[in-house]
Design a protein around this motif. Structure first.
Motif, PDB file in Angstrom:
ATOM      1  N   GLN A 112      53.519  41.771  45.856  1.00  0.00           N
ATOM      2  CA  GLN A 112      52.195  42.360  45.668  1.00  0.00           C
ATOM      3  C   GLN A 112      52.087  43.098  44.336  1.00  0.00           C
ATOM      4  N   THR A 113      53.129  43.824  43.943  1.00  0.00           N
ATOM      5  CA  THR A 113      53.077  44.515  42.658  1.00  0.00           C
ATOM      6  C   THR A 113      53.061  43.518  41.511  1.00  0.00           C
ATOM      7  N   ALA A 114      53.741  42.378  41.678  1.00  0.00           N
ATOM      8  CA  ALA A 114      53.724  41.342  40.639  1.00  0.00           C
ATOM      9  C   ALA A 114      52.340  40.709  40.536  1.00  0.00           C
ATOM     10  N   VAL A 115      51.704  40.472  41.679  1.00  0.00           N
ATOM     11  CA  VAL A 115      50.343  39.923  41.678  1.00  0.00           C
ATOM     12  C   VAL A 115      49.394  40.889  40.982  1.00  0.00           C
ATOM     13  N   LEU A 116      49.545  42.182  41.272  1.00  0.00           N
ATOM     14  CA  LEU A 116      48.678  43.180  40.649  1.00  0.00           C
ATOM     15  C   LEU A 116      48.825  43.158  39.128  1.00  0.00           C
ATOM     16  N   ARG A 117      50.055  43.125  38.648  1.00  0.00           N
ATOM     17  CA  ARG A 117      50.280  43.079  37.194  1.00  0.00           C
ATOM     18  C   ARG A 117      49.636  41.840  36.583  1.00  0.00           C
ATOM     19  N   THR A 118      49.761  40.717  37.271  1.00  0.00           N
ATOM     20  CA  THR A 118      49.198  39.461  36.757  1.00  0.00           C
ATOM     21  C   THR A 118      47.687  39.516  36.682  1.00  0.00           C
ATOM     22  N   VAL A 119      47.058  39.998  37.755  1.00  0.00           N
ATOM     23  CA  VAL A 119      45.587  40.046  37.795  1.00  0.00           C
ATOM     24  C   VAL A 119      45.056  41.003  36.735  1.00  0.00           C
ATOM     25  N   VAL A 120      45.692  42.166  36.582  1.00  0.00           N
ATOM     26  CA  VAL A 120      45.249  43.134  35.576  1.00  0.00           C
ATOM     27  C   VAL A 120      45.364  42.532  34.179  1.00  0.00           C
ATOM     28  N   ALA A 121      46.446  41.815  33.907  1.00  0.00           N
ATOM     29  CA  ALA A 121      46.610  41.182  32.599  1.00  0.00           C
ATOM     30  C   ALA A 121      45.520  40.136  32.363  1.00  0.00           C
ATOM     31  N   GLU A 122      45.170  39.392  33.407  1.00  0.00           N
ATOM     32  CA  GLU A 122      44.108  38.398  33.274  1.00  0.00           C
ATOM     33  C   GLU A 122      42.756  39.058  33.027  1.00  0.00           C
ATOM     34  N   LEU A 123      42.479  40.152  33.726  1.00  0.00           N
ATOM     35  CA  LEU A 123      41.220  40.860  33.524  1.00  0.00           C
ATOM     36  C   LEU A 123      41.132  41.422  32.111  1.00  0.00           C
ATOM     37  N   GLU A 124      42.245  41.986  31.640  1.00  0.00           N
ATOM     38  CA  GLU A 124      42.257  42.528  30.277  1.00  0.00           C
ATOM     39  C   GLU A 124      41.949  41.439  29.262  1.00  0.00           C
ATOM     40  N   ARG A 125      42.467  40.252  29.493  1.00  0.00           N
ATOM     41  CA  ARG A 125      42.219  39.132  28.580  1.00  0.00           C
ATOM     42  C   ARG A 125      40.773  38.638  28.660  1.00  0.00           C
ATOM     43  N   ASP A 126      40.245  38.587  29.895  1.00  0.00           N
ATOM     44  CA  ASP A 126      38.928  37.977  30.087  1.00  0.00           C
ATOM     45  C   ASP A 126      37.760  38.924  29.815  1.00  0.00           C
ATOM     46  N   LEU A 127      37.962  40.230  29.989  1.00  0.00           N
ATOM     47  CA  LEU A 127      36.857  41.172  29.822  1.00  0.00           C
ATOM     48  C   LEU A 127      36.789  41.692  28.385  1.00  0.00           C
ATOM     49  N   GLN A 128      36.672  40.786  27.465  1.00  0.00           N
ATOM     50  CA  GLN A 128      36.551  41.137  26.057  1.00  0.00           C
ATOM     51  C   GLN A 128      35.268  40.528  25.503  1.00  0.00           C
ATOM     52  N   TYR A 129      34.330  41.414  25.165  1.00  0.00           N
ATOM     53  CA  TYR A 129      33.065  41.017  24.562  1.00  0.00           C
ATOM     54  C   TYR A 129      32.301  40.017  25.422  1.00  0.00           C
ATOM     55  N   ARG A 130      32.153  40.402  26.667  1.00  0.00           N
ATOM     56  CA  ARG A 130      31.317  39.632  27.584  1.00  0.00           C
ATOM     57  C   ARG A 130      30.100  40.455  27.950  1.00  0.00           C
ATOM     58  N   GLU A 131      29.084  39.791  28.476  1.00  0.00           N
ATOM     59  CA  GLU A 131      27.866  40.483  28.867  1.00  0.00           C
ATOM     60  C   GLU A 131      28.091  41.132  30.231  1.00  0.00           C
ATOM     61  N   LEU A 132      27.904  42.432  30.278  1.00  0.00           N
ATOM     62  CA  LEU A 132      28.169  43.200  31.489  1.00  0.00           C
ATOM     63  C   LEU A 132      27.418  42.643  32.691  1.00  0.00           C
ATOM     64  N   GLU A 133      26.131  42.395  32.526  1.00  0.00           N
ATOM     65  CA  GLU A 133      25.301  41.976  33.650  1.00  0.00           C
ATOM     66  C   GLU A 133      25.687  40.600  34.198  1.00  0.00           C
ATOM     67  N   ARG A 134      26.280  39.761  33.385  1.00  0.00           N
ATOM     68  CA  ARG A 134      26.648  38.423  33.851  1.00  0.00           C
ATOM     69  C   ARG A 134      27.888  38.423  34.741  1.00  0.00           C
ATOM     70  N   LEU A 135      28.631  39.522  34.748  1.00  0.00           N
ATOM     71  CA  LEU A 135      29.808  39.585  35.610  1.00  0.00           C
ATOM     72  C   LEU A 135      29.397  39.440  37.068  1.00  0.00           C
ATOM     73  N   GLY A 136      28.362  40.172  37.464  1.00  0.00           N
ATOM     74  CA  GLY A 136      27.878  40.061  38.834  1.00  0.00           C
ATOM     75  C   GLY A 136      27.152  38.761  39.087  1.00  0.00           C
ATOM     76  N   ALA A 137      26.429  38.262  38.076  1.00  0.00           N
ATOM     77  CA  ALA A 137      25.666  37.029  38.238  1.00  0.00           C
ATOM     78  C   ALA A 137      26.575  35.830  38.423  1.00  0.00           C
ATOM     79  N   ASP A 138      27.799  35.921  37.905  1.00  0.00           N
ATOM     80  CA  ASP A 138      28.737  34.800  38.025  1.00  0.00           C
ATOM     81  C   ASP A 138      29.298  34.678  39.430  1.00  0.00           C
TER      82      ASP A 138
END
Length: 240
Positions: free
Chosen positions: A162-188
């Motif tokens: 579980q701790t390994a999964v958490l590290r992986t997901v956080v790393a993916e979020l850090e990579r993906d949440l760069q200069y995206r439109e805030l409102e489209r996160l929920g719309a997706d």
């Protein structure tokens, strides 16, 4: 070496671990040995069914096992009641105290393990309808969102997976949440409410992580988001 749930749930074991840890901080070697012997007695009396085993890669464990098998006359140790002290078992409690101290002292003191991670997301609003009526921003002027993720689970539910999964997901979020439109996160995501501010972002990040964790872990996960562009304060989800 997994910490025995019986030890993790025992207040006396936690007290021994804290005292042992403080002796180590003070570089009190005699205090460490005394605490280890006292803890050995406690485990023998209070938790006789607790299995104490060697730690892979520890050379001292093998030496302790050898000593237990071939001890010389006059070198044996005995408790005050006259019972024999197994040198191997006495050495093994050293490792139990190490892990207990990590969980109970450097952790929360209540038999839990905490895994914390943080990252920065840069998000901007849609040109139309995002932010205040006079608000405008673009990819090269995205707002900074400081995201902190904390997973605090009981020792009995803690797993490396579980701790390994958490590290992986956080790393993916850090990579993906760069200069995206805030409102489209929920719309997706048709199952989530539209993200409009730091509170919505905290909820969205929580959902994204929980989706990857084991069932029931959502109650142990907290997400905090700070965004100076939206003013002072921290968004926390789930709310405390």
């Amino acid at each position: 070496m997994a910490l025995d749930p019986v030890i993790a749930a025992c207040p006396a074991c936690r007290d021994f671990a804290e005292a042992w840890w403080r002796c180590g901080i003070a570089a009190d070697n005699s205090g460490l040995r005394t605490q280890e012997f006292t803890f050995y007695e406690h485990l023998t009396d209070a938790h006789p069914n607790t299995l104490l085993t060697s730690v892979e890669g520890c050379r001292s464990c093998q030496e302790a096992l050898t000593m237990a098998q071939f001890f010389l006359p006059g070198t044996a140790m005995y408790r005050a009641d006259g019972s024999y002290v197994d040198p191997a078992q006495l050495h093994f409690v050293h490792h139990v105290l190490e892990q207990s101290a990590e969980v109970c002292v450097t952790g929360t003191g209540s038999g839990t393990m905490t895994s914390q991670h943080g990252f920065t997301a840069y998000l901007y609003h849609l040109a139309a309808g995002g932010g205040t009526p006079d608000h405008r921003c673009s990819p090269d002027r995205g707002h900074r969102y400081a995201v902190s993720v904390e997973l605090k689970t009981p020792v009995t539910l803690t797993s490396e997976e579980q701790t390994a999964v958490l590290r992986t997901v956080v790393a993916e979020l850090e990579r993906d949440l760069q200069y995206r439109e805030l409102e489209r996160l929920g719309a997706d995501d048709s199952a989530a409410a539209m993200v409009a501010d730091r509170f919505g972002l905290a909820r969205w990040v929580h959902a994204a992580i929980v989706h990857r964790l084991a069932d029931g872990m959502d109650q142990y996960l907290r997400v905090r988001v700070e965004a100076n562009a939206e003013g002072p304060g921290t968004a926390v989800y789930p709310p405390t």
